[in-house]
Design a protein around this motif. Structure first.
Motif, PDB file in Angstrom:
ATOM      1  N   HIS A 349       0.840  -1.197   0.000  1.00  0.00           N
ATOM      2  CA  HIS A 349       0.000   0.000   0.000  1.00  0.00           C
ATOM      3  C   HIS A 349       0.874   1.246   0.000  1.00  0.00           C
ATOM      4  CE1 HIS A 349      -2.877   3.037   1.516  1.00  0.00           C
ATOM      5  NE2 HIS A 349      -3.805   2.258   0.988  1.00  0.00           N
ATOM      6  N   VAL A 350       0.535   2.206  -0.857  1.00  0.00           N
ATOM      7  CA  VAL A 350       1.213   3.499  -0.885  1.00  0.00           C
ATOM      8  C   VAL A 350       0.371   4.496  -0.104  1.00  0.00           C
ATOM      9  CG1 VAL A 350       2.105   5.364  -2.327  1.00  0.00           C
ATOM     10  CG2 VAL A 350       2.254   2.990  -3.123  1.00  0.00           C
ATOM     11  N   GLY A 351       0.946   5.063   0.935  1.00  0.00           N
ATOM     12  CA  GLY A 351       0.223   6.028   1.750  1.00  0.00           C
ATOM     13  C   GLY A 351      -0.282   7.196   0.933  1.00  0.00           C
ATOM     14  N   HIS A 352      -1.556   7.539   1.084  1.00  0.00           N
ATOM     15  CA  HIS A 352      -2.258   8.605   0.379  1.00  0.00           C
ATOM     16  C   HIS A 352      -2.554   8.257  -1.076  1.00  0.00           C
ATOM     17  CE1 HIS A 352      -1.417  10.848   3.949  1.00  0.00           C
ATOM     18  NE2 HIS A 352      -0.131  10.932   3.707  1.00  0.00           N
ATOM     19  N   VAL A 353      -2.328   6.982  -1.460  1.00  0.00           N
ATOM     20  CA  VAL A 353      -2.624   6.572  -2.837  1.00  0.00           C
ATOM     21  C   VAL A 353      -3.503   5.323  -2.831  1.00  0.00           C
ATOM     22  CG1 VAL A 353      -1.684   5.889  -5.085  1.00  0.00           C
ATOM     23  CG2 VAL A 353      -0.458   7.555  -3.666  1.00  0.00           C
ATOM     24  N   GLY A 354      -2.945   4.175  -2.449  1.00  0.00           N
ATOM     25  CA  GLY A 354      -3.716   2.939  -2.444  1.00  0.00           C
ATOM     26  C   GLY A 354      -2.838   1.726  -2.703  1.00  0.00           C
ATOM     27  N   TRP A 355      -3.480   0.572  -2.904  1.00  0.00           N
ATOM     28  CA  TRP A 355      -2.774  -0.700  -3.061  1.00  0.00           C
ATOM     29  C   TRP A 355      -2.132  -0.824  -4.433  1.00  0.00           C
ATOM     30  CZ3 TRP A 355      -1.591  -3.878   0.787  1.00  0.00           C
ATOM     31  CH2 TRP A 355      -2.330  -3.792   1.982  1.00  0.00           C
ATOM     32  N   GLN A 356      -0.931  -1.409  -4.426  1.00  0.00           N
ATOM     33  CA  GLN A 356      -0.178  -1.672  -5.650  1.00  0.00           C
ATOM     34  C   GLN A 356       0.278  -3.135  -5.621  1.00  0.00           C
ATOM     35  OE1 GLN A 356       0.304   1.141  -7.785  1.00  0.00           O
ATOM     36  NE2 GLN A 356      -1.020   2.134  -6.243  1.00  0.00           N
ATOM     37  N   SER A 357       0.544  -3.686  -6.806  1.00  0.00           N
ATOM     38  CA  SER A 357       1.094  -5.034  -6.919  1.00  0.00           C
ATOM     39  C   SER A 357       2.325  -4.995  -7.799  1.00  0.00           C
ATOM     40  CB  SER A 357       0.060  -6.000  -7.519  1.00  0.00           C
ATOM     41  OG  SER A 357      -1.056  -6.136  -6.661  1.00  0.00           O
ATOM     42  N   SER A 358       3.264  -5.890  -7.540  1.00  0.00           N
ATOM     43  CA  SER A 358       4.479  -5.939  -8.350  1.00  0.00           C
ATOM     44  C   SER A 358       5.050  -7.344  -8.338  1.00  0.00           C
ATOM     45  CB  SER A 358       5.524  -4.940  -7.820  1.00  0.00           C
ATOM     46  OG  SER A 358       5.805  -5.158  -6.452  1.00  0.00           O
ATOM     47  N   ALA A 359       5.910  -7.613  -9.306  1.00  0.00           N
ATOM     48  CA  ALA A 359       6.535  -8.928  -9.435  1.00  0.00           C
ATOM     49  C   ALA A 359       7.573  -9.172  -8.352  1.00  0.00           C
ATOM     50  CB  ALA A 359       7.165  -9.074 -10.819  1.00  0.00           C
ATOM     51  N   ASP A 360       7.955  -8.130  -7.653  1.00  0.00           N
ATOM     52  CA  ASP A 360       8.886  -8.252  -6.542  1.00  0.00           C
ATOM     53  C   ASP A 360       8.760  -6.996  -5.699  1.00  0.00           C
ATOM     54  OD1 ASP A 360      10.800  -9.282  -4.861  1.00  0.00           O
ATOM     55  OD2 ASP A 360      12.241  -9.718  -6.447  1.00  0.00           O
ATOM     56  N   ARG A 553      32.317  14.735  -0.023  1.00  0.00           N
ATOM     57  CA  ARG A 553      31.849  13.732   0.936  1.00  0.00           C
ATOM     58  C   ARG A 553      30.615  14.208   1.689  1.00  0.00           C
ATOM     59  NH1 ARG A 553      36.447  11.550   4.724  1.00  0.00           N
ATOM     60  NH2 ARG A 553      36.152  13.638   5.619  1.00  0.00           N
ATOM     61  N   GLY A 554      29.939  15.190   1.170  1.00  0.00           N
ATOM     62  CA  GLY A 554      28.788  15.751   1.858  1.00  0.00           C
ATOM     63  C   GLY A 554      27.650  14.758   2.018  1.00  0.00           C
ATOM     64  N   ALA A 555      26.909  14.893   3.103  1.00  0.00           N
ATOM     65  CA  ALA A 555      25.826  13.958   3.417  1.00  0.00           C
ATOM     66  C   ALA A 555      24.710  14.044   2.393  1.00  0.00           C
ATOM     67  CB  ALA A 555      25.283  14.256   4.811  1.00  0.00           C
ATOM     68  N   GLN A 556      24.112  12.872   2.109  1.00  0.00           N
ATOM     69  CA  GLN A 556      23.044  12.775   1.117  1.00  0.00           C
ATOM     70  C   GLN A 556      21.917  11.895   1.632  1.00  0.00           C
ATOM     71  OE1 GLN A 556      24.849  11.088  -2.380  1.00  0.00           O
ATOM     72  NE2 GLN A 556      26.032  12.931  -2.879  1.00  0.00           N
ATOM     73  N   LEU A 557      20.714  12.237   1.214  1.00  0.00           N
ATOM     74  CA  LEU A 557      19.537  11.409   1.442  1.00  0.00           C
ATOM     75  C   LEU A 557      19.028  10.953   0.085  1.00  0.00           C
ATOM     76  CD1 LEU A 557      17.125  10.305   3.194  1.00  0.00           C
ATOM     77  CD2 LEU A 557      16.003  12.506   2.713  1.00  0.00           C
ATOM     78  N   THR A 558      18.952   9.638  -0.122  1.00  0.00           N
ATOM     79  CA  THR A 558      18.506   9.100  -1.407  1.00  0.00           C
ATOM     80  C   THR A 558      17.195   8.354  -1.234  1.00  0.00           C
ATOM     81  OG1 THR A 558      20.787   8.890  -2.168  1.00  0.00           O
ATOM     82  CG2 THR A 558      19.115   7.643  -3.364  1.00  0.00           C
ATOM     83  N   LEU A 559      16.211   8.725  -2.051  1.00  0.00           N
ATOM     84  CA  LEU A 559      14.903   8.071  -2.030  1.00  0.00           C
ATOM     85  C   LEU A 559      14.733   7.204  -3.270  1.00  0.00           C
ATOM     86  CD1 LEU A 559      12.382  10.869  -0.951  1.00  0.00           C
ATOM     87  CD2 LEU A 559      13.477   9.153   0.475  1.00  0.00           C
ATOM     88  N   PRO A 560      14.131   5.995  -3.118  1.00  0.00           N
ATOM     89  CA  PRO A 560      13.786   5.168  -4.277  1.00  0.00           C
ATOM     90  C   PRO A 560      12.436   5.612  -4.854  1.00  0.00           C
ATOM     91  CG  PRO A 560      13.344   3.964  -2.264  1.00  0.00           C
ATOM     92  CD  PRO A 560      13.871   5.308  -1.839  1.00  0.00           C
ATOM     93  N   VAL A 561      12.477   6.462  -5.847  1.00  0.00           N
ATOM     94  CA  VAL A 561      11.267   7.098  -6.386  1.00  0.00           C
ATOM     95  C   VAL A 561      10.608   6.163  -7.401  1.00  0.00           C
ATOM     96  CG1 VAL A 561      10.411   9.046  -7.744  1.00  0.00           C
ATOM     97  CG2 VAL A 561      12.119   9.412  -5.949  1.00  0.00           C
ATOM     98  N   ILE A 562       9.293   6.042  -7.313  1.00  0.00           N
ATOM     99  CA  ILE A 562       8.534   5.189  -8.228  1.00  0.00           C
ATOM    100  C   ILE A 562       7.540   6.024  -9.007  1.00  0.00           C
ATOM    101  CG2 ILE A 562       8.776   3.156  -6.766  1.00  0.00           C
ATOM    102  CD1 ILE A 562       5.897   3.661  -5.782  1.00  0.00           C
ATOM    103  N   THR A 563       7.056   5.446 -10.088  1.00  0.00           N
ATOM    104  CA  THR A 563       6.016   6.075 -10.893  1.00  0.00           C
ATOM    105  C   THR A 563       4.732   5.292 -10.719  1.00  0.00           C
ATOM    106  OG1 THR A 563       7.627   6.851 -12.523  1.00  0.00           O
ATOM    107  CG2 THR A 563       5.319   6.767 -13.218  1.00  0.00           C
ATOM    108  N   ILE A 564       3.674   5.957 -10.307  1.00  0.00           N
ATOM    109  CA  ILE A 564       2.369   5.324 -10.116  1.00  0.00           C
ATOM    110  C   ILE A 564       1.439   5.819 -11.207  1.00  0.00           C
ATOM    111  CG2 ILE A 564       0.380   5.108  -8.583  1.00  0.00           C
ATOM    112  CD1 ILE A 564       2.276   5.458  -6.232  1.00  0.00           C
ATOM    113  N   ALA A 565       0.878   4.884 -11.937  1.00  0.00           N
ATOM    114  CA  ALA A 565      -0.069   5.250 -12.986  1.00  0.00           C
ATOM    115  C   ALA A 565      -1.338   5.786 -12.347  1.00  0.00           C
ATOM    116  CB  ALA A 565      -0.377   4.041 -13.864  1.00  0.00           C
ATOM    117  N   GLU A 566      -1.730   6.985 -12.751  1.00  0.00           N
ATOM    118  CA  GLU A 566      -2.943   7.589 -12.205  1.00  0.00           C
ATOM    119  C   GLU A 566      -4.162   6.946 -12.849  1.00  0.00           C
ATOM    120  OE1 GLU A 566      -2.951   9.582  -9.771  1.00  0.00           O
ATOM    121  OE2 GLU A 566      -0.835  10.160  -9.668  1.00  0.00           O
ATOM    122  N   SER A 567      -5.120   6.546 -12.023  1.00  0.00           N
ATOM    123  CA  SER A 567      -6.326   5.900 -12.546  1.00  0.00           C
ATOM    124  C   SER A 567      -7.352   6.936 -12.972  1.00  0.00           C
ATOM    125  CB  SER A 567      -6.925   4.996 -11.467  1.00  0.00           C
ATOM    126  OG  SER A 567      -7.241   5.730 -10.307  1.00  0.00           O
TER     127      SER A 567
END
Length: 567
Positions: A349-360, A553-567
């Motif tokens: 489940h994606v917060g503020h979006v809804g349920w998703q399914s994936s192969a992994d 060597r500066g600190a970084q925050l990396t997010l795994p960004v996904i694309t959600i198809a809008e229904s």
């Protein structure tokens, strides 16, 4: 009210004693004998028809008849679906005999209980095991037992290595949680249970445990915790049958994002099994935007009327939907009933979006990197651009004035029901705050946010806590991911902190915020600023910490960004 036989001390007060609740009229109780002579109180719920059935086995320390576990309510759903439902008090709890010792006997007791079930005239010889939290561990213990009748399992909001944190503390490697000790004292002292208000700041941990033992009784788990903490041993309650090496049945890993106490362990299990070619296709994942107790992100602000522990309507809805998912899995893998469509490998489940399914899981993503940036103000920046020049931002960790947890220690298990507004933390000088500008568009991610950088510290070791937050336009600040790590002279200064998994939409107009600190008390033990164990330290010394900002060597925050198809 205080327990009749307990003198209220400075360190703790017994608020309530939990005794056995009334059993369901639909249950028949049996005392199942184990190989060493203990008797385990076991309720059996059978469907109305006089045929044989697959059985669902649940083994709990929280009273098989309690409103808290709601097992007698779940049993009615599974009976209607044609399953026998078997609920058991684990050894040493409530109606079951034997020593009150967590973890030690659960593999053998699960095997003996499965053997008993398989011999019953109503059993078809096929068993599914399930349970949440500690009885999620007993689910894994049943899997590890290797009984041939056990054909499928759904461990919920738990982790295989739960015992490794609960009754052992490798505090040089992992930040030790007071959550675990709080749980041990209240649940694992004797057959009953306690709700206690423990003042962890009032005394040394060893003294609080000693007072508890004197006033309430010996807690074997707490005694083991102190002993294991002094020896730094790894605790393995499975013996030679660790689930990583013995699991050969279908498993539905059931987790919730907002469970900082146990979800990290559960996701480690998922990643391990998916990395094993011979086992990976036995495993499925289901993750909700809910906390450990099942309270949902979408219900934040609705109060107790959406709390399944309090509201009968919320409980009925939870059982209908969640037990329905569980029954479908067990129907498929115990009874050979095919689903209408193929089961997705991962459903999340994606917060503020809804349920998703994936192969992994994690799903395909692209890294989006934010650089920590100084602004000259108390609140620093998170920017997509980096600065060439480097500087170090420092803070002082004072173990006598730790950063407070933003919920009561019990509330970590229902953190969305008590969803804290954490805006006040940004006012503390020992909390570094980094914040984006308001987002021009929605930002969706799924997986682990990762904080990297260079950390300096004046003490022999230190704790580093990181928290990812959603800052609403009105300033309300909500936590969405947590992480913590022990750093020491032996590990060096390179920080690589993979925070807890989540799938979440930071909405347009909101700000993404990162906070860094060195304590979170009383959810976690306080680093003493010395080389002593946080469990046993007698000296507390302030220490300086720093993080490098900007430059190569500066600190970084990396997010795994996904694309959600809008229904």
């Amino acid at each position: 009210m205080p327990h009749d036989n307990v003198e209220v001390l400075v360190s703790f007060e017994i608020i309530e004693t939990m005794t056995s609740e009334t059993a369901s009229r639909h249950a028949t109780e049996y005392m199942v004998a184990t190989r060493d002579g203990a008797e385990l109180a076991t309720d059996v719920y059978l469907p109305g028809n006089a045929t044989t059935h697959s059985a669902i086995l649940v083994r709990t320390p929280y009273d098989k008849s309690s409103r808290y576990t709601a097992l007698k309510h779940e049993a009615e759903y599974f009976r209607q679906r044609g399953f026998a439902f078997v609920a058991q008090d684990v050894r040493g709890k409530f109606r079951s005999s034997g020593e009150t010792v967590p973890y030690e006997f659960d593999v053998a007791d699960a095997y003996d209980t499965a053997e008993w079930i398989a011999r019953q005239p109503w059993s078809n010889g096929r068993i599914g095991v399930s349970g949440a939290s500690y009885y999620g561990f007993t689910t894994w213990a049943a899997v590890a037992s290797g009984h041939p009748a056990i054909k499928a399992a759904i461990p919920q909001v738990t982790g295989i290595e739960m015992g490794g944190t609960h009754v052992a503390s490798r505090w040089r490697h992992e930040v030790p949680p007071f959550l675990a000790l709080n749980d041990l004292l209240q649940i694992w002292t004797n057959n009953e249970g306690y709700l206690a208000e423990i003042d962890w700041a009032s005394d040394r941990v060893a003294n609080i445990i000693a007072q508890w033992h004197e006033q309430v009784g010996e807690c074997a788990g707490a005694t083991r915790l102190l002993d294991m903490a002094s020896r730094q041993d790894w605790y393995n309650p499975y013996g030679a049958r660790h689930p990583y090496h013995t699991t050969n049945i279908p498993i539905l890993h059931w987790q919730n994002w907002y469970d900082p106490g146990l979800a990290p362990s559960g996701f480690r299990d998922w990643r391990y099994f998916r990395s094993q070619p011979s086992q990976r296709n036995l495993h499925y994942l289901r993750v909700g935007s809910a906390d450990h107790s099942g309270y949902k992100l979408e219900d934040v602000g609705a109060g107790d009327k959406r709390n399944p522990y309090v509201s009968e309507q919320a409980l009925a809805e939870k059982i209908e939907t969640e037990c329905g998912e569980m029954a479908d899995f067990f129907d498929e893998h115990l009874n050979g009933v095919p689903l209408g469509q193929a089961r997705p490998r991962a459903r999340w489940h994606v917060g503020h979006v809804g349920w998703q399914s994936s192969a992994d899981y994690p799903p395909p993503s692209r890294p989006l990197t934010f650089h920590l940036a100084t602004t000259g103000e108390h609140i620093h920046g998170l920017s997509l651009e980096t600065k060439d020049s480097a500087t170090t931002v420092e803070w002082t960790h004072d173990p006598k004035d730790p950063v407070p947890s933003t919920t009561h220690i019990e509330a970590v298990w229902f953190i969305l029901a008590a969803y804290p507004d954490e805006r006040a933390l940004a006012e503390r000088s020992d909390v570094l705050t980094f914040r984006t500008e308001p987002l021009a568009e929605n930002l969706d991610f799924a997986g682990q946010p990762v904080l990297t950088g260079q950390i300096s510290f004046s003490s022999p070791s230190t704790h580093v806590f990181a928290k990812l937050q959603d800052v609403c336009p009105d300033g309300t600040t909500r936590p969405i991911s947590w992480g913590r790590v022990v750093m020491s002279e032996s590990t060096g200064t390179d920080l690589h902190l993979a925070m807890d998994d989540n799938a979440y939409r930071v909405q347009q107009g909101h700000r993404l915020q990162l906070q860094i600190q060195s304590s979170d008390f009383p959810h976690f033990a306080i680093h003493p600023g010395t080389d002593e164990s946080p469990w046993l330290a007698t000296t507390r010394i302030p220490s300086r910490q720093g993080i490098e900002i900007g430059g190569p060597r500066g600190a970084q925050l990396t997010l795994p960004v996904i694309t959600i198809a809008e229904s």
